[in-house]
Motif scaffolding. Structure first.
Motif, PDB file in Angstrom:
ATOM      1  N   LEU A 144       0.846  -1.185   0.000  1.00 55.91           N
ATOM      2  CA  LEU A 144       0.000   0.000   0.000  1.00 55.91           C
ATOM      3  C   LEU A 144       0.882   1.236   0.000  1.00 55.91           C
ATOM      4  O   LEU A 144       2.063   1.173   0.334  1.00 55.91           O
ATOM      5  N   ASP A 145       0.288   2.371  -0.391  1.00 55.35           N
ATOM      6  CA  ASP A 145       1.045   3.612  -0.428  1.00 55.35           C
ATOM      7  C   ASP A 145       0.081   4.784  -0.360  1.00 55.35           C
ATOM      8  O   ASP A 145      -1.029   4.721  -0.894  1.00 55.35           O
ATOM      9  N   PHE A 146       0.513   5.861   0.308  1.00 57.13           N
ATOM     10  CA  PHE A 146      -0.291   7.077   0.392  1.00 57.13           C
ATOM     11  C   PHE A 146       0.040   8.009  -0.766  1.00 57.13           C
ATOM     12  O   PHE A 146       1.198   8.136  -1.166  1.00 57.13           O
ATOM     13  N   ASN A 147      -0.995   8.670  -1.280  1.00 56.93           N
ATOM     14  CA  ASN A 147      -0.778   9.707  -2.267  1.00 56.93           C
ATOM     15  C   ASN A 147      -0.018  10.848  -1.590  1.00 56.93           C
ATOM     16  O   ASN A 147      -0.473  11.385  -0.575  1.00 56.93           O
ATOM     17  N   PRO A 148       1.158  11.247  -2.122  1.00 54.59           N
ATOM     18  CA  PRO A 148       1.950  12.287  -1.452  1.00 54.59           C
ATOM     19  C   PRO A 148       1.336  13.677  -1.533  1.00 54.59           C
ATOM     20  O   PRO A 148       1.727  14.573  -0.772  1.00 54.59           O
ATOM     21  N   ASN A 149       0.358  13.862  -2.444  1.00 56.80           N
ATOM     22  CA  ASN A 149      -0.200  15.195  -2.676  1.00 56.80           C
ATOM     23  C   ASN A 149      -1.678  15.334  -2.328  1.00 56.80           C
ATOM     24  O   ASN A 149      -2.205  16.442  -2.375  1.00 56.80           O
ATOM     25  N   ARG A 150      -2.333  14.237  -2.011  1.00 54.17           N
ATOM     26  CA  ARG A 150      -3.751  14.284  -1.652  1.00 54.17           C
ATOM     27  C   ARG A 150      -3.970  13.556  -0.332  1.00 54.17           C
ATOM     28  O   ARG A 150      -3.712  12.357  -0.214  1.00 54.17           O
TER      29      ARG A 150
ATOM     30  N   HIS B  86      -5.960   9.804   0.399  1.00 49.35           N
ATOM     31  CA  HIS B  86      -5.954   8.909  -0.752  1.00 49.35           C
ATOM     32  C   HIS B  86      -4.859   7.858  -0.599  1.00 49.35           C
ATOM     33  O   HIS B  86      -3.712   8.160  -0.266  1.00 49.35           O
ATOM     34  N   LEU B  87      -5.235   6.617  -0.910  1.00 47.28           N
ATOM     35  CA  LEU B  87      -4.394   5.460  -0.651  1.00 47.28           C
ATOM     36  C   LEU B  87      -4.536   4.485  -1.812  1.00 47.28           C
ATOM     37  O   LEU B  87      -5.620   4.347  -2.388  1.00 47.28           O
ATOM     38  N   VAL B  88      -3.438   3.796  -2.162  1.00 45.81           N
ATOM     39  CA  VAL B  88      -3.488   2.748  -3.183  1.00 45.81           C
ATOM     40  C   VAL B  88      -3.048   1.439  -2.538  1.00 45.81           C
ATOM     41  O   VAL B  88      -2.173   1.417  -1.666  1.00 45.81           O
ATOM     42  N   THR B  89      -3.671   0.335  -2.949  1.00 46.94           N
ATOM     43  CA  THR B  89      -3.336  -0.981  -2.415  1.00 46.94           C
ATOM     44  C   THR B  89      -3.159  -1.973  -3.559  1.00 46.94           C
ATOM     45  O   THR B  89      -3.736  -1.814  -4.636  1.00 46.94           O
ATOM     46  N   GLY B  90      -2.372  -3.007  -3.318  1.00 48.51           N
ATOM     47  CA  GLY B  90      -2.206  -4.102  -4.263  1.00 48.51           C
ATOM     48  C   GLY B  90      -2.312  -5.414  -3.530  1.00 48.51           C
ATOM     49  O   GLY B  90      -1.864  -5.535  -2.378  1.00 48.51           O
ATOM     50  N   GLY B  91      -2.921  -6.427  -4.175  1.00 54.73           N
ATOM     51  CA  GLY B  91      -3.176  -7.657  -3.458  1.00 54.73           C
ATOM     52  C   GLY B  91      -3.008  -8.922  -4.277  1.00 54.73           C
ATOM     53  O   GLY B  91      -2.705  -8.887  -5.483  1.00 54.73           O
ATOM     54  N   ASP B  92      -3.252 -10.041  -3.604  1.00 57.58           N
ATOM     55  CA  ASP B  92      -3.126 -11.349  -4.239  1.00 57.58           C
ATOM     56  C   ASP B  92      -4.252 -11.644  -5.214  1.00 57.58           C
ATOM     57  O   ASP B  92      -4.216 -12.664  -5.918  1.00 57.58           O
ATOM     58  N   ASP B  93      -5.263 -10.791  -5.262  1.00 59.73           N
ATOM     59  CA  ASP B  93      -6.334 -10.948  -6.250  1.00 59.73           C
ATOM     60  C   ASP B  93      -5.979 -10.314  -7.585  1.00 59.73           C
ATOM     61  O   ASP B  93      -6.841 -10.169  -8.457  1.00 59.73           O
TER      62      ASP B  93
ATOM     63  N   SER C 103       3.972  -4.791  -5.222  1.00 65.67           N
ATOM     64  CA  SER C 103       4.423  -3.423  -4.946  1.00 65.67           C
ATOM     65  C   SER C 103       3.559  -2.415  -5.689  1.00 65.67           C
ATOM     66  O   SER C 103       3.223  -2.619  -6.864  1.00 65.67           O
ATOM     67  N   VAL C 104       3.170  -1.329  -4.996  1.00 67.13           N
ATOM     68  CA  VAL C 104       2.467  -0.204  -5.605  1.00 67.13           C
ATOM     69  C   VAL C 104       3.068   1.081  -5.054  1.00 67.13           C
ATOM     70  O   VAL C 104       3.237   1.218  -3.845  1.00 67.13           O
ATOM     71  N   ARG C 105       3.399   2.029  -5.952  1.00 69.05           N
ATOM     72  CA  ARG C 105       4.018   3.272  -5.508  1.00 69.05           C
ATOM     73  C   ARG C 105       3.514   4.466  -6.323  1.00 69.05           C
ATOM     74  O   ARG C 105       3.526   4.454  -7.551  1.00 69.05           O
ATOM     75  N   TYR C 106       3.082   5.495  -5.588  1.00 65.24           N
ATOM     76  CA  TYR C 106       2.788   6.784  -6.209  1.00 65.24           C
ATOM     77  C   TYR C 106       4.087   7.488  -6.586  1.00 65.24           C
ATOM     78  O   TYR C 106       5.087   7.418  -5.857  1.00 65.24           O
ATOM     79  N   ASN C 107       4.060   8.205  -7.697  1.00 64.62           N
ATOM     80  CA  ASN C 107       5.146   9.110  -8.018  1.00 64.62           C
ATOM     81  C   ASN C 107       5.166  10.232  -6.984  1.00 64.62           C
ATOM     82  O   ASN C 107       4.123  10.761  -6.604  1.00 64.62           O
ATOM     83  N   HIS C 108       6.358  10.605  -6.531  1.00 65.76           N
ATOM     84  CA  HIS C 108       6.476  11.586  -5.447  1.00 65.76           C
ATOM     85  C   HIS C 108       6.034  12.986  -5.854  1.00 65.76           C
ATOM     86  O   HIS C 108       5.619  13.785  -5.006  1.00 65.76           O
ATOM     87  N   PHE C 109       6.102  13.299  -7.154  1.00 66.37           N
ATOM     88  CA  PHE C 109       5.788  14.640  -7.624  1.00 66.37           C
ATOM     89  C   PHE C 109       4.501  14.672  -8.439  1.00 66.37           C
ATOM     90  O   PHE C 109       3.648  15.531  -8.229  1.00 66.37           O
ATOM     91  N   HIS C 110       4.370  13.752  -9.368  1.00 65.83           N
ATOM     92  CA  HIS C 110       3.212  13.707 -10.266  1.00 65.83           C
ATOM     93  C   HIS C 110       2.353  12.509  -9.869  1.00 65.83           C
ATOM     94  O   HIS C 110       2.530  11.409 -10.387  1.00 65.83           O
ATOM     95  N   ASP C 111       1.423  12.748  -8.945  1.00 65.84           N
ATOM     96  CA  ASP C 111       0.730  11.623  -8.316  1.00 65.84           C
ATOM     97  C   ASP C 111      -0.290  10.957  -9.215  1.00 65.84           C
ATOM     98  O   ASP C 111      -0.934   9.988  -8.804  1.00 65.84           O
ATOM     99  N   GLN C 112      -0.446  11.444 -10.456  1.00 64.49           N
ATOM    100  CA  GLN C 112      -1.290  10.706 -11.392  1.00 64.49           C
ATOM    101  C   GLN C 112      -0.595   9.438 -11.887  1.00 64.49           C
ATOM    102  O   GLN C 112      -1.245   8.539 -12.434  1.00 64.49           O
ATOM    103  N   MET C 113       0.730   9.351 -11.693  1.00 62.32           N
ATOM    104  CA  MET C 113       1.480   8.176 -12.126  1.00 62.32           C
ATOM    105  C   MET C 113       1.730   7.239 -10.959  1.00 62.32           C
ATOM    106  O   MET C 113       2.175   7.657  -9.887  1.00 62.32           O
TER     107      MET C 113
END
Length: 372
Positions: free
Chosen positions: A226-232, A235-242, A269-279
């Motif tokens: 999982l990872d937090f959006n650095p700019n919002r 907002h959180l992104v997750t990745g799983g075994d599904d 693994s899931v990671r927000y871009n540190h600057f451009h969080d759309q990526m």
């Protein structure tokens, strides 16, 4: 050579631990840790020269054991922490340790013909079972670090000068669920850590270790990362075994904001871009790395027109549709980690279990579309 061509670096041993050098903002550095039962393990510090497509390496011995996770202090470029495992007297021992790189980062062997060692600062003791990860305070407090084993979340106060660590607060799960991974929230004064607990996500206030939010059954199977959006905020992104990547608003988590299925096996693994969080970059045991665009739920959606723009300029700034920007298939084994550079927002690295590190770039056309 093509400008977007990947650069590949091979470890001598297997590996699954990768991290950017968080305290380095001027050049592109990544830490990589090895996993070997028979040989002395190593930490590789890779410096990538983007202009010449060249990797400079510095290698350090890690005699504590196999490296399961590695993290770098954003406040001190020479501090890092490893989670390790080692077989002693037919028993598997696991731990976490804070290290300092030697004053001279030497790519060559030492005077005795051996690799240089890192300086052990302190051990984080008292864990139950395997230590899953360590997290440095994202606000730059070099003395604060979190550790996670399968049952316990602990906040530590490091005293680097006296080589000691004091446990400040902790929480323990009930009998059945287990912690899988964690990320520190860079928002809300950096007092919140989110943990993957089986198929759910639970947020904790590290001061009191009370729950702040829960996403029940975030995935149909295990939540791997999982990872937090650095700019919002929230907002959180997750990745799983599904095989899914999901985007959440922790204030209203009954349904995900977006769901993507671009992998055919577990998402590690899931990671927000540190600057451009759309990526967002994701990696999986399907041997693939996927670069996603999620501009519709980013902090600055593409295509927002300025009042002074004419019709042609407005048309040129049409947003990139949500979805896959690029797929990368240079790996031949499970890709356990993918991380953005902290110095260059257009570069990221990935690591597969066979020890292959691949450094890739955001496609130039996408980069220009975001910037212009």
């Amino acid at each position: 050579m093509e400008d977007d061509a990947p650069v590949i670096y091979g470890l001598e041993f297997q590996g699954r631990a990768l991290a950017p050098r968080a305290g380095e903002n001027d050049s592109i550095h990544f830490f990589v840790g090895t996993q070997s039962l028979k040989h002395d393990n190593q930490v590789h510090l890779l410096e990538f020269d983007d202009d010449n497509n060249y990797i400079e390496k510095s290698i350090f011995l890690h005699l504590a054991g196999e490296i399961n996770h590695i993290s770098s202090s954003p406040a001190d470029r020479d501090l890092l922490a490893t989670c390790y495992s080692k077989v002693e007297e037919n028993k598997l021992r696991s731990g976490a340790c804070v290290w300092r790189l030697p004053a001279r980062e030497a790519p060559s062997l030492g005077s005795s013909g051996t690799l240089p060692s890192m300086d052990e600062m302190c051990q984080l003791r008292g864990h139950d079972g395997q230590v899953k990860c360590t997290l440095w305070h994202p606000g730059g407090e070099a003395n604060r670090i979190v550790s996670l084993d399968h049952k316990n979340l602990r906040l530590w106060d490091l005293n680097i000068g006296s080589s000691s660590a004091k446990e400040v607060s902790s929480t323990t799960l009930d009998v059945r669920p287990t912690f899988n991974h964690a990320r520190w929230n860079p928002h809300l004064n950096c007092v919140q850590v989110a943990t993957a607990v089986d198929s759910s996500v639970i947020g904790w206030d590290v001061r009191s270790m009370k729950r702040t939010f829960t996403i029940d059954n975030a995935h149909g199977q295990l939540v791997r990362d999982l990872d937090f959006n650095p700019n919002r905020q929230y907002h959180l992104v997750t990745g799983g075994d599904d095989c899914l990547v999901k985007f959440w608003d922790t204030r209203n988590s009954s349904e995900p904001l977006k769901t993507c299925k671009n992998h055919s096996h577990w998402v590690w693994s899931v990671r927000y871009n540190h600057f451009h969080d759309q990526m967002i970059v994701s990696s999986s045991s399907d041997s693939r790395v996927v670069l996603l665009n999620m501009s519709s739920i980013s902090s600055e959606p593409l295509g927002q027109a300025d009042d002074e723009e004419d019709g042609e300029e407005r048309e040129a700034r049409q947003p990139i549709p949500d979805g896959v920007l690029s797929r990368y298939e240079e790996h031949e084994d499970s890709v356990y980690a993918a991380e953005w550079s902290t110095a260059d927002p257009w570069i990221f690295a990935s690591l597969s279990y066979d020890g292959r590190v691949v450094i890739n770039r955001v496609p130039r056309a996408i980069k220009y579309k975001i910037l212009l």
